[in-house]
Scaffold this active site. Structure first.
Site, PDB file in Angstrom:
ATOM      1  N   GLU A 164       0.827  -1.200   0.000  1.00 52.45           N
ATOM      2  CA  GLU A 164       0.000   0.000   0.000  1.00 52.45           C
ATOM      3  C   GLU A 164       0.865   1.256   0.000  1.00 52.45           C
ATOM      4  O   GLU A 164       1.978   1.263   0.526  1.00 52.45           O
ATOM      5  CB  GLU A 164      -0.937   0.005   1.217  1.00 52.45           C
ATOM      6  CG  GLU A 164      -2.002  -1.079   1.114  1.00 52.45           C
ATOM      7  CD  GLU A 164      -3.092  -1.002   2.171  1.00 52.45           C
ATOM      8  OE1 GLU A 164      -4.268  -1.106   1.801  1.00 52.45           O
ATOM      9  OE2 GLU A 164      -2.781  -0.849   3.369  1.00 52.45           O
ATOM     10  N   CYS A 190       3.440   8.439   1.041  1.00 55.12           N
ATOM     11  CA  CYS A 190       4.034   7.458   1.956  1.00 55.12           C
ATOM     12  C   CYS A 190       4.134   6.136   1.212  1.00 55.12           C
ATOM     13  O   CYS A 190       3.116   5.612   0.762  1.00 55.12           O
ATOM     14  CB  CYS A 190       3.129   7.334   3.192  1.00 55.12           C
ATOM     15  SG  CYS A 190       3.619   6.027   4.329  1.00 55.12           S
ATOM     16  N   ASN A 212      -3.133   4.421  16.310  1.00 56.53           N
ATOM     17  CA  ASN A 212      -4.285   4.107  15.464  1.00 56.53           C
ATOM     18  C   ASN A 212      -4.718   2.675  15.719  1.00 56.53           C
ATOM     19  O   ASN A 212      -3.882   1.784  15.850  1.00 56.53           O
ATOM     20  CB  ASN A 212      -3.914   4.296  13.990  1.00 56.53           C
ATOM     21  CG  ASN A 212      -3.639   5.751  13.681  1.00 56.53           C
ATOM     22  OD1 ASN A 212      -4.473   6.606  13.875  1.00 56.53           O
ATOM     23  ND2 ASN A 212      -2.412   6.044  13.232  1.00 56.53           N
ATOM     24  N   CYS A 226       6.535  -7.351   6.961  1.00 61.02           N
ATOM     25  CA  CYS A 226       7.601  -6.820   7.811  1.00 61.02           C
ATOM     26  C   CYS A 226       7.922  -7.873   8.862  1.00 61.02           C
ATOM     27  O   CYS A 226       7.044  -8.601   9.321  1.00 61.02           O
ATOM     28  CB  CYS A 226       7.106  -5.540   8.498  1.00 61.02           C
ATOM     29  SG  CYS A 226       8.341  -4.743   9.549  1.00 61.02           S
ATOM     30  N   CYS A 248       6.480  -5.283  15.716  1.00 63.16           N
ATOM     31  CA  CYS A 248       5.982  -4.295  16.687  1.00 63.16           C
ATOM     32  C   CYS A 248       4.545  -4.630  17.087  1.00 63.16           C
ATOM     33  O   CYS A 248       3.702  -4.944  16.233  1.00 63.16           O
ATOM     34  CB  CYS A 248       6.062  -2.887  16.115  1.00 63.16           C
ATOM     35  SG  CYS A 248       7.750  -2.381  15.754  1.00 63.16           S
ATOM     36  N   LEU A 251      10.540   5.536  18.437  1.00 63.49           N
ATOM     37  CA  LEU A 251      11.052   5.278  19.788  1.00 63.49           C
ATOM     38  C   LEU A 251       9.967   4.625  20.654  1.00 63.49           C
ATOM     39  O   LEU A 251      10.138   3.540  21.160  1.00 63.49           O
ATOM     40  CB  LEU A 251      11.535   6.610  20.384  1.00 63.49           C
ATOM     41  CG  LEU A 251      12.405   6.556  21.612  1.00 63.49           C
ATOM     42  CD1 LEU A 251      13.644   5.690  21.411  1.00 63.49           C
ATOM     43  CD2 LEU A 251      12.832   7.985  22.004  1.00 63.49           C
ATOM     44  N   GLY A 283       6.823  -2.173   6.006  1.00 68.54           N
ATOM     45  CA  GLY A 283       8.207  -2.628   5.951  1.00 68.54           C
ATOM     46  C   GLY A 283       9.161  -1.761   6.737  1.00 68.54           C
ATOM     47  O   GLY A 283       8.834  -0.662   7.174  1.00 68.54           O
ATOM     48  N   GLU A 284      10.356  -2.299   6.930  1.00 67.12           N
ATOM     49  CA  GLU A 284      11.412  -1.583   7.648  1.00 67.12           C
ATOM     50  C   GLU A 284      12.487  -1.210   6.615  1.00 67.12           C
ATOM     51  O   GLU A 284      13.216  -2.091   6.134  1.00 67.12           O
ATOM     52  CB  GLU A 284      11.967  -2.497   8.757  1.00 67.12           C
ATOM     53  CG  GLU A 284      13.263  -2.053   9.382  1.00 67.12           C
ATOM     54  CD  GLU A 284      13.274  -0.592   9.860  1.00 67.12           C
ATOM     55  OE1 GLU A 284      12.339  -0.154  10.537  1.00 67.12           O
ATOM     56  OE2 GLU A 284      14.255   0.108   9.526  1.00 67.12           O
ATOM     57  N   CYS A 341      -0.953   5.728  10.161  1.00 71.16           N
ATOM     58  CA  CYS A 341       0.258   5.013  10.591  1.00 71.16           C
ATOM     59  C   CYS A 341      -0.092   3.673  11.216  1.00 71.16           C
ATOM     60  O   CYS A 341      -0.933   3.591  12.098  1.00 71.16           O
ATOM     61  CB  CYS A 341       1.011   5.798  11.660  1.00 71.16           C
ATOM     62  SG  CYS A 341       1.573   7.378  11.109  1.00 71.16           S
ATOM     63  N   CYS A 352       1.314  -2.709  15.385  1.00 74.74           N
ATOM     64  CA  CYS A 352       1.325  -2.395  13.954  1.00 74.74           C
ATOM     65  C   CYS A 352       0.732  -3.518  13.111  1.00 74.74           C
ATOM     66  O   CYS A 352       1.045  -4.694  13.311  1.00 74.74           O
ATOM     67  CB  CYS A 352       2.767  -2.134  13.515  1.00 74.74           C
ATOM     68  SG  CYS A 352       2.900  -1.640  11.797  1.00 74.74           S
TER      69      CYS A 352
HETATM   70  N1  SAH Z   1       9.389   0.292   9.971  1.00 75.80           N
HETATM   71  C1  SAH Z   1       9.503   1.710  10.031  1.00 75.80           C
HETATM   72  C2  SAH Z   1       8.542   2.453   9.131  1.00 75.80           C
HETATM   73  C3  SAH Z   1       7.096   2.026   9.086  1.00 75.80           C
HETATM   74  S1  SAH Z   1       6.009   2.440  10.377  1.00 75.80           S
HETATM   75  C4  SAH Z   1       9.393   2.166  11.465  1.00 75.80           C
HETATM   76  O1  SAH Z   1       9.102   1.356  12.330  1.00 75.80           O
HETATM   77  O2  SAH Z   1       9.614   3.347  11.734  1.00 75.80           O
HETATM   78  C5  SAH Z   1       5.778   4.180  10.388  1.00 75.80           C
HETATM   79  C6  SAH Z   1       5.461   4.700  11.791  1.00 75.80           C
HETATM   80  O3  SAH Z   1       4.144   4.316  12.224  1.00 75.80           O
HETATM   81  C7  SAH Z   1       6.419   4.156  12.833  1.00 75.80           C
HETATM   82  O4  SAH Z   1       6.770   5.164  13.714  1.00 75.80           O
HETATM   83  C8  SAH Z   1       5.552   3.132  13.526  1.00 75.80           C
HETATM   84  O5  SAH Z   1       6.036   2.802  14.788  1.00 75.80           O
HETATM   85  C9  SAH Z   1       4.226   3.838  13.546  1.00 75.80           C
HETATM   86  N2  SAH Z   1       3.091   2.961  13.848  1.00 75.80           N
HETATM   87  C10 SAH Z   1       2.978   1.637  13.663  1.00 75.80           C
HETATM   88  N3  SAH Z   1       1.764   1.196  14.060  1.00 75.80           N
HETATM   89  C11 SAH Z   1       1.099   2.274  14.510  1.00 75.80           C
HETATM   90  C12 SAH Z   1      -0.209   2.471  15.015  1.00 75.80           C
HETATM   91  N4  SAH Z   1      -1.075   1.452  15.146  1.00 75.80           N
HETATM   92  N5  SAH Z   1      -0.565   3.725  15.362  1.00 75.80           N
HETATM   93  C13 SAH Z   1       0.297   4.763  15.213  1.00 75.80           C
HETATM   94  N6  SAH Z   1       1.535   4.631  14.721  1.00 75.80           N
HETATM   95  C14 SAH Z   1       1.937   3.409  14.371  1.00 75.80           C
END
Ligand code: SAH
Length: 344
Positions: A94, A107, A292, A114, A118, A217, A161-162, A335, A121
């Site tokens: 996406e 974006c 989110n 991934c 986390c 972070l 993805g990372e 996000c 996510c």
């Molecule tokens: N893998 C990378 C980039 C993708 S995620 C990373 O981790 O930074 C982009 C951002 O969205 C990251 O800061 C991630 O931690 C955040 N994110 C992931 N799930 C989320 C959620 N449910 N609500 C808000 N932010 C979220």
């Protein structure tokens, strides 16, 4: 024989391929590169200033990364557009186009799935299928531009993805994107977000690129961070901060820290205090993201009062903090809500 993935080759590599594999003069590579990345051709037939015989050879020996739109959803709240994009092998990712006053911000995804795991996510739910090629990432940009007819002014590598888990292809992507003979986008308009692969942050620092590094972070103590981000067991906060400080010293670019506020997990005044202490003295920016919802995850966003208090405490301690606007949440484009299939 596999066809050459020419969409992923930075200009010097394309020149080498054109001379070595095709026995053609070097300047042909420059022409080809412009067709691929300036005019964003999707077939060799379009490349009318190349001799017909060369176009036939190219069609046999090379391929242009194909990215096509399977589905586009438009947010009724704010006009954000979410694209489900199909790659040549049938996998999907996406991409999300957000409209700001200063223009369109896209974006894009860097991997199919991934493997970072986390806890909040959606993108990591099915694990990693594969990394994208540089050509496929460029294809996301070009396809969305084709669909909307408008320019993309800035780019964030924050989709599925990372990016630093796909280091070499992401670097080739940035090289081609910013090439004057290519898409010619200044890296000042690009942000790359990482969950904190410290060794790769060190490698990126050596390249001294002009992009903005965002670091996810989400907690300022190892116990909390390890409970929501498995990567923290490999690179703990001390190790990550050492890389972030070195990155700033090497590039002079201020780091942006992302902090998703999750009700009852990381959003108390004590957490804000720890964050303020961790980042004290760093020239950085803190982006607070009310988490989110992701159905399978059960995470709840913090109360508005907790978000306000968290931000205030950071500001009172001299940190620069903003609360991110949530765009496209009605189409699950915010996000952490991106997936690789049409199941949302
Ligand atoms: N893998 C990378 C980039 C993708 S995620 C990373 O981790 O930074 C982009 C951002 O969205 C990251 O800061 C991630 O931690 C955040 N994110 C992931 N799930 C989320 C959620 N449910 N609500 C808000 N932010 C979220």
């Amino acid at each position: 024989m596999d066809r050459a993935d020419i969409s992923s080759m930075p200009l010097p590599r394309l020149e080498q391929w054109v001379t070595d594999a095709l026995g053609q003069p070097r300047f042909r590579a420059g022409q080809l590169f412009k067709w691929l990345h300036q005019k964003q051709a999707i077939s060799f037939d379009q490349m009318t200033d190349l001799p017909a015989a060369l176009r036939e050879t190219l069609a046999r020996q090379a391929e242009i990364a194909g990215v096509s739109t399977r589905l586009c959803q438009v947010s009724r709240q704010d006009g954000t557009r979410k694209y489900l994009l199909e790659l040549a092998d049938g996998n999907c990712v996406e991409a999300v186009l957000m409209q700001y006053r200063h223009g369109g911000s896209l974006c894009i995804s860097t991997q199919v799935g991934c493997r970072m795991g986390c806890a909040f996510c959606a993108s990591t739910l099915g694990g990693l299928v594969r990394s994208l090629t540089a050509g496929e990432m460029l294809g996301e940009v070009y396809e969305v531009q084709r669909q909307t007819g408008g320019p993309v002014d800035s780019l964030v590598l924050m989709g599925i993805g990372e990016p630093l888990d796909n280091f070499d292809s992401v670097l080739d992507f940035l090289d081609i994107l910013s090439s004057p003979q290519g898409r010619n986008m200044s890296l000042r308009h690009v942000s790359l977000s990482t969950c904190g692969l410290a060794d790769e942050i060190d490698r990126l620092a050596e390249k001294k690129l002009g992009l903005t590094l965002s670091v996810s972070l989400h907690a300022a103590d190892d116990t909390t961070r390890s409970s929501i981000m498995p990567i923290n067991k490999k690179y703990d906060i001390g190790r990550l901060m050492a890389s972030c400080k070195a990155y700033y010293e090497a590039t002079g670019r201020r780091i942006s820290y992302e902090y998703a506020l999750i009700d009852g997990v990381n959003d108390t005044p004590a957490h804000a205090d720890r964050l303020a202490r961790l980042l004290a003295g760093q020239n950085c920016h803190v982006n607070l993201i009310p988490v989110n919802p992701v159905a399978e995850r059960g995470t709840r966003r913090s109360k508005d009062s907790a978000i306000r208090a968290f931000r205030q405490l950071l500001e009172d301690r001299g940190l620069n903090a903003t609360v991110r606007r949530e765009l496209g949440s009605d189409i699950a484009a915010a996000c952490g809500q991106l997936r690789r299939a049409m199941d949302n």
